[in-house]
Write a protein that holds these residues in place. Structure first.
Motif, PDB file in Angstrom:
ATOM      1  N   ILE A 187     -55.341 -24.764  25.255  1.00  0.00           N
ATOM      2  CA  ILE A 187     -55.808 -26.251  24.846  1.00  0.00           C
ATOM      3  C   ILE A 187     -56.289 -26.091  23.399  1.00  0.00           C
ATOM      4  N   ALA A 188     -55.837 -27.030  22.859  1.00  0.00           N
ATOM      5  CA  ALA A 188     -56.498 -27.460  21.382  1.00  0.00           C
ATOM      6  C   ALA A 188     -57.564 -28.693  21.503  1.00  0.00           C
ATOM      7  N   GLN A 189     -58.665 -28.299  21.253  1.00  0.00           N
ATOM      8  CA  GLN A 189     -59.624 -29.350  21.651  1.00  0.00           C
ATOM      9  C   GLN A 189     -60.442 -29.590  20.282  1.00  0.00           C
ATOM     10  N   ASN A 190     -60.258 -30.597  19.515  1.00  0.00           N
ATOM     11  CA  ASN A 190     -60.422 -30.940  18.192  1.00  0.00           C
ATOM     12  C   ASN A 190     -60.359 -29.642  17.100  1.00  0.00           C
ATOM     13  N   GLY A 191     -59.293 -29.204  17.353  1.00  0.00           N
ATOM     14  CA  GLY A 191     -58.684 -28.049  16.606  1.00  0.00           C
ATOM     15  C   GLY A 191     -57.300 -27.711  16.917  1.00  0.00           C
ATOM     16  N   THR A 192     -56.827 -26.609  16.408  1.00  0.00           N
ATOM     17  CA  THR A 192     -55.594 -26.015  16.648  1.00  0.00           C
ATOM     18  C   THR A 192     -55.495 -24.975  17.507  1.00  0.00           C
ATOM     19  N   SER A 193     -54.530 -24.704  18.315  1.00  0.00           N
ATOM     20  CA  SER A 193     -54.265 -23.746  19.532  1.00  0.00           C
ATOM     21  C   SER A 193     -52.698 -23.249  19.205  1.00  0.00           C
ATOM     22  N   ALA A 217     -53.263 -30.868  23.748  1.00  0.00           N
ATOM     23  CA  ALA A 217     -53.947 -31.064  22.532  1.00  0.00           C
ATOM     24  C   ALA A 217     -54.866 -32.420  22.747  1.00  0.00           C
ATOM     25  N   GLU A 218     -56.080 -32.318  22.873  1.00  0.00           N
ATOM     26  CA  GLU A 218     -57.282 -33.125  22.962  1.00  0.00           C
ATOM     27  C   GLU A 218     -57.553 -33.478  21.505  1.00  0.00           C
ATOM     28  N   ASN A 219     -57.140 -34.657  20.789  1.00  0.00           N
ATOM     29  CA  ASN A 219     -57.885 -34.444  19.524  1.00  0.00           C
ATOM     30  C   ASN A 219     -57.502 -33.369  18.737  1.00  0.00           C
ATOM     31  N   GLY A 220     -56.457 -32.731  18.989  1.00  0.00           N
ATOM     32  CA  GLY A 220     -55.995 -31.347  17.999  1.00  0.00           C
ATOM     33  C   GLY A 220     -54.712 -31.364  18.143  1.00  0.00           C
ATOM     34  N   SER A 221     -54.176 -30.214  17.958  1.00  0.00           N
ATOM     35  CA  SER A 221     -53.005 -29.675  17.686  1.00  0.00           C
ATOM     36  C   SER A 221     -52.611 -28.581  18.354  1.00  0.00           C
ATOM     37  N   PHE A 244     -45.845 -27.721  30.581  1.00  0.00           N
ATOM     38  CA  PHE A 244     -46.334 -29.100  30.456  1.00  0.00           C
ATOM     39  C   PHE A 244     -46.758 -29.266  28.814  1.00  0.00           C
ATOM     40  N   ASN A 245     -46.081 -30.078  28.072  1.00  0.00           N
ATOM     41  CA  ASN A 245     -46.840 -30.328  26.539  1.00  0.00           C
ATOM     42  C   ASN A 245     -47.313 -31.708  26.654  1.00  0.00           C
ATOM     43  N   GLY A 246     -48.701 -31.530  26.156  1.00  0.00           N
ATOM     44  CA  GLY A 246     -49.167 -33.026  26.520  1.00  0.00           C
ATOM     45  C   GLY A 246     -50.311 -33.466  25.134  1.00  0.00           C
ATOM     46  N   ALA A 247     -50.140 -34.577  24.797  1.00  0.00           N
ATOM     47  CA  ALA A 247     -51.130 -34.840  23.601  1.00  0.00           C
ATOM     48  C   ALA A 247     -52.278 -35.909  24.181  1.00  0.00           C
ATOM     49  N   LYS A 248     -53.430 -35.935  23.825  1.00  0.00           N
ATOM     50  CA  LYS A 248     -54.308 -37.001  24.313  1.00  0.00           C
ATOM     51  C   LYS A 248     -55.198 -37.345  23.225  1.00  0.00           C
ATOM     52  N   GLY A 249     -55.238 -38.664  22.746  1.00  0.00           N
ATOM     53  CA  GLY A 249     -56.095 -38.908  21.472  1.00  0.00           C
ATOM     54  C   GLY A 249     -54.806 -39.391  20.454  1.00  0.00           C
ATOM     55  N   THR A 250     -55.131 -40.515  19.768  1.00  0.00           N
ATOM     56  CA  THR A 250     -54.445 -41.018  18.818  1.00  0.00           C
ATOM     57  C   THR A 250     -53.896 -39.912  17.707  1.00  0.00           C
ATOM     58  N   GLY A 251     -54.730 -39.061  17.301  1.00  0.00           N
ATOM     59  CA  GLY A 251     -54.338 -37.873  16.309  1.00  0.00           C
ATOM     60  C   GLY A 251     -53.931 -36.378  16.870  1.00  0.00           C
ATOM     61  N   ALA A 252     -53.772 -36.718  18.435  1.00  0.00           N
ATOM     62  CA  ALA A 252     -53.492 -35.350  18.770  1.00  0.00           C
ATOM     63  C   ALA A 252     -51.926 -35.450  18.688  1.00  0.00           C
ATOM     64  N   VAL A 253     -51.401 -34.014  18.600  1.00  0.00           N
ATOM     65  CA  VAL A 253     -50.109 -33.438  18.312  1.00  0.00           C
ATOM     66  C   VAL A 253     -49.895 -32.244  19.063  1.00  0.00           C
ATOM     67  N   ALA A 254     -48.605 -32.316  19.950  1.00  0.00           N
ATOM     68  CA  ALA A 254     -48.422 -31.032  20.669  1.00  0.00           C
ATOM     69  C   ALA A 254     -46.960 -30.704  20.164  1.00  0.00           C
ATOM     70  N   THR A 255     -46.578 -29.747  19.375  1.00  0.00           N
ATOM     71  CA  THR A 255     -45.481 -29.277  18.853  1.00  0.00           C
ATOM     72  C   THR A 255     -45.042 -28.148  19.355  1.00  0.00           C
TER      73      THR A 255
END
Length: 347
Positions: A187-193, A217-221, A244-255
């Motif tokens: 999990i990336a939560q307000n940051g990057t993982s 990614a929750e508001n993170g990457s 499973f790759n997921g992004a939650k939040g308008t600025g979230a990014v899962a790459t």
């Protein structure tokens, strides 16, 4: 006086250049000392079944992988000898192997090697297992491996990850290790993982979503690198049998990148192997040089399924992959997307 004259500039106008030159030298020396100090502080912890030492060598190996993970800090390495290591010796399903930022975890050792390059991962199977409690998977550990907001300096290399069962019936868009990521929850939560996962096998893990590996990614990457791995016989009740790759939040990014990976006998309702889902934000992993065979989706996307909601965007960039026979979906092609979502393909 002659001695002084050889040490210091003779003219006032030369003093500035003298200071600049020697200032650079001092900074260089300080940098070298700092680097040497940092390297001197980095440790290798040795772990071996039955070990009773302090982890300073194979002869004095620790017997507990958890103990090594607790002691290790950024820059340290943990070398783990062959055998099976369980998330707990008890029955607490919520316990897992948590990897700290910057720690490198290597498996596949016989127990006498002097370098990582000397190990034989295939011959010395090193297993991280969630098989606790009764022989039934229903009471296994929810998640076997856990990472949160870790950098690409975090490495897990040379393990079999198995037996995770994240089977809690969560409602709605709930992303917890109890229901997602039986093998690994990142999990990336307000940051990057961005952990690096190499030479690992994810076998027989179960979850509601992301049975083998769950990246959110929750508001993170969320930007993991997964290479030279295998995902075999993992099963998700809903989405992403393997990943499973997921992004939650308008600025979230899962790459992240998935490369040189074999997927076989994975199942799910959507995305027998991989689901990319944007709950707002963007999900666009790069998938290349992978081999897919004998995977199944009960509904869509035996290989990959892309989906979005709340204005999110989802697109898998795929090239140089091999989709063998028997990747079966009830509806549509093995690579499938919700209307309006595309996958860039180049097998």
């Amino acid at each position: 006086m002659p001695l002084l004259s050889t040490c210091f500039p003779r003219r006032v106008e030369d003093f500035s250049n003298f200071e600049k030159q020697n200032g650079v030298k001092r900074l260089t020396i300080l940098f070298i000392l700092a680097l040497a100090f940092g390297q001197a502080q980095a440790k290798v912890y040795f772990v071996k079944q039955g070990g009773q030492g302090d982890g300073s060598s194979w002869a004095s190996a620790l017997g507990s992988l958890h103990q090594a993970l607790q002691a290790a800090v950024y820059g340290d390495e943990i070398w783990v000898a062959r055998g099976t290591y369980f998330t707990t010796s008890g029955t607490n399903r919520s316990l897992y192997f948590q990897i700290k930022d910057g720690v490198k975890l290597y498996g596949g050792f016989a127990g006498q090697e002097l370098a990582v390059s000397e190990r034989n991962v295939e011959a010395n199977q090193t297993i991280l297992s969630g098989e606790i409690g009764t022989p039934s998977p229903d009471d296994n550990a929810y998640t076997v491996v856990f990472t949160k907001n870790v950098s690409a300096a975090t490495v897990v290399d040379g393990f079999i990850i198995t037996g995770g069962t994240a089977n809690v019936q969560a409602e709605g868009d709930v992303f917890t290790p109890e229901s997602c990521g039986g093998g690994w929850y990142n999990i990336a939560q307000n940051g990057t993982s961005s952990p690096v996962i190499k030479n690992c096998k994810f076998i027989d893990n179960h979850a509601r979503e992301g049975a083998g590996l769950y990246n959110i990614a929750e508001n993170g990457s969320s930007e993991p690198t997964i290479e030279f791995c295998q995902f075999i016989s993992n099963s998700a009740k809903l989405d992403g049998g393997a990943i499973f790759n997921g992004a939650k939040g308008t600025g979230a990014v899962a790459t992240g990148q998935i490369k040189n990976v074999r997927f076989e006998y994975n199942t799910a309702d959507y995305g027998g192997c991989i689901v990319n889902r944007a709950f707002a934000g963007q999900v666009n992993p790069m998938i290349h040089k992978c081999n897919f065979s004998n995977n199944r989706a009960k509904v869509r996307g035996a290989v990959v399924y892309n989906d979005f909601s709340n204005g999110g965007q989802s697109k898998a960039v795929m090239f140089n992959n091999i989709t063998g026979s028997n990747n079966v979906s009830s509806v549509g092609e093995p690579v499938s997307s919700r209307s309006g979502v595309s996958a860039q393909q180049g097998y």
